[in-house]
Design a protein around this motif. Structure first.
Motif, mmCIF file in Angstrom:
data_model
loop_
_atom_site.group_PDB
_atom_site.id
_atom_site.type_symbol
_atom_site.label_atom_id
_atom_site.label_comp_id
_atom_site.label_asym_id
_atom_site.label_seq_id
_atom_site.Cartn_x
_atom_site.Cartn_y
_atom_site.Cartn_z
ATOM 1 N N ILE A 1 2.247 1.821 -3.461
ATOM 2 C CA ILE A 1 1.222 2.375 -4.365
ATOM 3 C C ILE A 1 0.999 3.858 -4.075
ATOM 4 O O ILE A 1 0.893 4.687 -4.981
ATOM 5 C CB ILE A 1 -0.102 1.587 -4.231
ATOM 6 C CG1 ILE A 1 0.104 0.134 -4.715
ATOM 7 C CG2 ILE A 1 -1.219 2.248 -5.027
ATOM 8 C CD1 ILE A 1 -1.069 -0.779 -4.450
ATOM 9 N N ARG A 2 0.974 4.212 -2.787
ATOM 10 C CA ARG A 2 0.745 5.615 -2.395
ATOM 11 C C ARG A 2 1.879 6.523 -2.862
ATOM 12 O O ARG A 2 1.648 7.680 -3.225
ATOM 13 C CB ARG A 2 0.624 5.711 -0.869
ATOM 14 C CG ARG A 2 -0.732 5.279 -0.335
ATOM 15 C CD ARG A 2 -0.722 5.324 1.180
ATOM 16 N NE ARG A 2 -2.000 4.913 1.735
ATOM 17 C CZ ARG A 2 -2.187 4.628 3.025
ATOM 18 N NH1 ARG A 2 -1.159 4.704 3.867
ATOM 19 N NH2 ARG A 2 -3.379 4.259 3.463
ATOM 20 N N VAL B 1 0.849 -1.209 0.000
ATOM 21 C CA VAL B 1 0.000 0.000 0.000
ATOM 22 C C VAL B 1 0.877 1.249 0.000
ATOM 23 O O VAL B 1 0.604 2.214 -0.722
ATOM 24 C CB VAL B 1 -0.947 -0.002 1.224
ATOM 25 C CG1 VAL B 1 -1.583 1.378 1.410
ATOM 26 C CG2 VAL B 1 -2.036 -1.053 1.059
ATOM 27 N N VAL C 1 -2.743 -9.028 -5.446
ATOM 28 C CA VAL C 1 -2.265 -7.772 -6.012
ATOM 29 C C VAL C 1 -2.426 -7.885 -7.521
ATOM 30 O O VAL C 1 -1.964 -8.854 -8.131
ATOM 31 C CB VAL C 1 -0.783 -7.518 -5.668
ATOM 32 C CG1 VAL C 1 -0.297 -6.228 -6.306
ATOM 33 C CG2 VAL C 1 -0.576 -7.471 -4.170
ATOM 34 N N GLU D 1 -1.105 -3.435 -13.081
ATOM 35 C CA GLU D 1 -1.603 -2.724 -14.256
ATOM 36 C C GLU D 1 -0.646 -2.960 -15.428
ATOM 37 O O GLU D 1 0.564 -3.048 -15.223
ATOM 38 C CB GLU D 1 -1.702 -1.217 -13.970
ATOM 39 C CG GLU D 1 -2.692 -0.855 -12.872
ATOM 40 C CD GLU D 1 -4.125 -1.141 -13.260
ATOM 41 O OE1 GLU D 1 -4.428 -1.158 -14.472
ATOM 42 O OE2 GLU D 1 -4.935 -1.378 -12.345
ATOM 43 N N ASP E 1 2.511 0.605 -9.905
ATOM 44 C CA ASP E 1 1.263 0.788 -10.649
ATOM 45 C C ASP E 1 0.442 -0.486 -10.498
ATOM 46 O O ASP E 1 0.512 -1.399 -11.317
ATOM 47 C CB ASP E 1 1.574 1.071 -12.120
ATOM 48 C CG ASP E 1 0.349 1.612 -12.869
ATOM 49 O OD1 ASP E 1 -0.661 1.872 -12.202
ATOM 50 O OD2 ASP E 1 0.430 1.749 -14.095
ATOM 51 N N ALA E 2 -0.327 -0.549 -9.404
ATOM 52 C CA ALA E 2 -1.078 -1.765 -9.100
ATOM 53 C C ALA E 2 -2.241 -1.429 -8.182
ATOM 54 O O ALA E 2 -2.386 -0.294 -7.716
ATOM 55 C CB ALA E 2 -0.161 -2.788 -8.440
ATOM 56 N N LYS E 3 -3.115 -2.435 -7.940
ATOM 57 C CA LYS E 3 -4.203 -2.279 -6.972
ATOM 58 C C LYS E 3 -4.365 -3.581 -6.200
ATOM 59 O O LYS E 3 -3.964 -4.661 -6.673
ATOM 60 C CB LYS E 3 -5.492 -1.885 -7.666
ATOM 61 C CG LYS E 3 -5.988 -2.856 -8.721
ATOM 62 C CD LYS E 3 -7.219 -2.308 -9.417
ATOM 63 C CE LYS E 3 -7.695 -3.266 -10.523
ATOM 64 N NZ LYS E 3 -8.865 -2.722 -11.247
ATOM 65 N N ILE E 4 -4.932 -3.472 -5.022
ATOM 66 C CA ILE E 4 -5.092 -4.637 -4.156
ATOM 67 C C ILE E 4 -6.554 -5.070 -4.130
ATOM 68 O O ILE E 4 -7.454 -4.240 -3.922
ATOM 69 C CB ILE E 4 -4.612 -4.311 -2.722
ATOM 70 C CG1 ILE E 4 -3.110 -4.000 -2.725
ATOM 71 C CG2 ILE E 4 -4.912 -5.463 -1.781
ATOM 72 C CD1 ILE E 4 -2.563 -3.583 -1.377
ATOM 73 N N ASP E 5 -6.785 -6.350 -4.366
ATOM 74 C CA ASP E 5 -8.129 -6.944 -4.234
ATOM 75 C C ASP E 5 -8.191 -7.594 -2.858
ATOM 76 O O ASP E 5 -7.699 -8.710 -2.649
ATOM 77 C CB ASP E 5 -8.349 -7.982 -5.338
ATOM 78 C CG ASP E 5 -9.788 -8.487 -5.359
ATOM 79 O OD1 ASP E 5 -10.409 -8.512 -4.278
ATOM 80 O OD2 ASP E 5 -10.279 -8.875 -6.437
ATOM 81 N N SER E 6 -8.757 -6.875 -1.896
ATOM 82 C CA SER E 6 -8.764 -7.335 -0.509
ATOM 83 C C SER E 6 -9.578 -8.601 -0.320
ATOM 84 O O SER E 6 -9.254 -9.443 0.530
ATOM 85 C CB SER E 6 -9.296 -6.235 0.411
ATOM 86 O OG SER E 6 -8.479 -5.095 0.341
#
Length: 437
Positions: free
Chosen positions: A380-381, A377, A396, A399, A386-391
């Motif tokens: 990413i911040r 996290v 992870v 992109e 360049d990614a997102k987390i699927d909780s």
């Protein structure tokens, strides 16, 4: 971890006085028995004039207040020799301590020698006496006095070999006094001489470069900008060739500097080729860690090596420097290394996977699940990832990363410029060599 201690390989390339800080570190880390360290110190001191220190070590080693008679006699001999050298150097020392007289000196050494001889009756014998006095002071452990006299001697000396010897002594003295800025200046001055001097054989020049790199470790891992400058020095073709040929253990320090220094990534790709060449001829956890990630793509092995790397850093006299913060003691380089090592694993792992299980990733980063999630996290911040987390699924998702043509063009142009510079330098050196003949 004594198996990975490089002191036996490094010590032969150092002045014996520079070995003492390494032994002090090893004694503090208790990598060897106290008795073995004290015996090593005694052996080193045998060929110096630090007799009082040798007596103290002898008392600690044998748990006695008595010292051998030969040590007592040696002390008398050293004191007598010191007085004799001091008397011989007194005329020149008195001149150098007189501000008005020193103003008469010029940049022209020949003029200075003539002026000193005619006005102050100071000739080559007194100048040689200053060198011997400075050298004796160094052997006695008076590094401050030795550094001052060696500096003054070099300003008067017309013998290039003796002047070079004095510069090595001055560098050693500044390192032992931890005057890192001055030591760095002397190091650069010495490098210029080594690279431009005509040696009896190429092997002698290579050996001088190897000595220089070993001595530089004290400076580069204590100076504020040292980790960048060690790459500038060690990664030059001539110095890197010397490392690969005669001192592959120095790759540990170059590899560490690359890992903690993010601004040197363009050169890093070329360094990985060196790691690949040396992976079967030289074993070291830090270089093997890089080989696991960038050569073999073995992330499980990289995870194991990262734990070994931490131990290596903590027990290395140059990498394991401790900083006291109140009642706590930290090793800043260890923390930087582990942070960047995780980033290296993560970046490379992400290049070959689009969706990554968080649990698998946490295991490969030597973190628990929550720590790994917070770490990603933060990446990413700070726009490092360049990614997102699927909780819900605990994954992870990377992109798609399409290469920027403009950035590729810039990188290729820089690489071409670097190769052109190397080619021109080699041609100039070749032509100068032909002219000298």
């Amino acid at each position: 971890m004594a198996n990975y201690d490089l002191t036996p390989r490094i010590a032969p390339n150092l002045d014996r006085h520079l070995v003492f800080p390494l032994l002090e570190f090893l004694q503090e880390r208790q990598l060897y028995a106290d008795e073995d360290i004290l015996k090593a110190k005694i052996e080193l001191l045998n060929n110096t004039n630090m007799v009082d220190y040798a007596m103290d070590i002898h008392k600690s080693l044998y748990h006695t207040d008595d010292v051998p008679q030969d040590m007592v006699e040696r002390r008398v001999e050293v004191v007598g020799r010191l007085k004799a050298l001091e008397e011989a150097a007194t005329p020149l020392v008195a001149f150098l301590q007189n501000p008005n007289a020193v103003q008469e000196l010029r940049a022209d050494k020949q003029y200075n020698l003539q002026m000193l001889n005619e006005r102050y009756q100071i000739g080559p014998e007194q100048i040689e006496a200053l060198y011997q006095y400075a050298k004796f002071q160094f052997e006695c452990g008076n590094y401050s006095g030795a550094a001052d006299y060696l500096y003054q001697y070099r300003a008067l000396c017309t013998n290039s070999d003796r002047s070079l010897s004095a510069l090595w002594g001055k560098l050693a003295a500044e390192i032992l006094m931890q005057n890192w800025d001055i030591a760095l200046d002397e190091l650069n001055r010495l490098k210029e001489i080594i690279d431009s001097k005509s040696f009896a054989t190429p092997l002698n020049q290579v050996q001088s470069r190897i000595w220089l790199m070993h001595w530089s470790l004290f400076i580069f891992f204590n100076h504020d900008n040292g980790r960048t400058q060690i790459i500038d020095l060690f990664n030059q073709d001539k110095y890197l060739n010397a490392i690969q040929t005669n001192a592959p253990h120095l790759l540990r320090y170059l590899a560490t500097s690359f890992i903690v220094n993010k601004r040197r990534r363009p050169q890093f790709k070329d360094f990985i080729k060196v790691i690949q060449q040396e992976q079967y001829s030289h074993e070291d956890p830090i270089t093997e860690f890089l080989a696991c990630i960038y050569v073999n793509y073995d992330f499980d092995a990289a995870q194991k090596k990262m734990k070994e790397c931490e131990e290596v850093i903590l027990n290395d006299p140059f990498l394991g420097k401790r900083v006291e913060e109140g009642s706590f003691s930290t090793v800043p380089l260890r923390d930087e290394f582990l942070e960047n090592a995780r980033l290296f694993i993560f970046e490379t792992y992400c290049r070959i996977h689009q969706r990554i299980d968080m649990r698998v990733l946490a295991e490969k980063l030597n973190l628990n699940y929550d720590e790994a999630e917070r770490w990603i996290v933060d990446l990413i911040r700070t726009s490092k990832l360049d990614a997102k987390i699927d909780s819900e699924l605990g994954t992870v998702i990377m992109e798609p990363n399409h290469p920027n043509v403009y950035e590729q063009l810039i990188d290729h142009t820089k690489a071409l410029s670097g190769r052109t510079y190397k080619l021109v330098s080699q041609l100039l050196e070749h032509s100068q060599g032909q002219t000298a003949r």
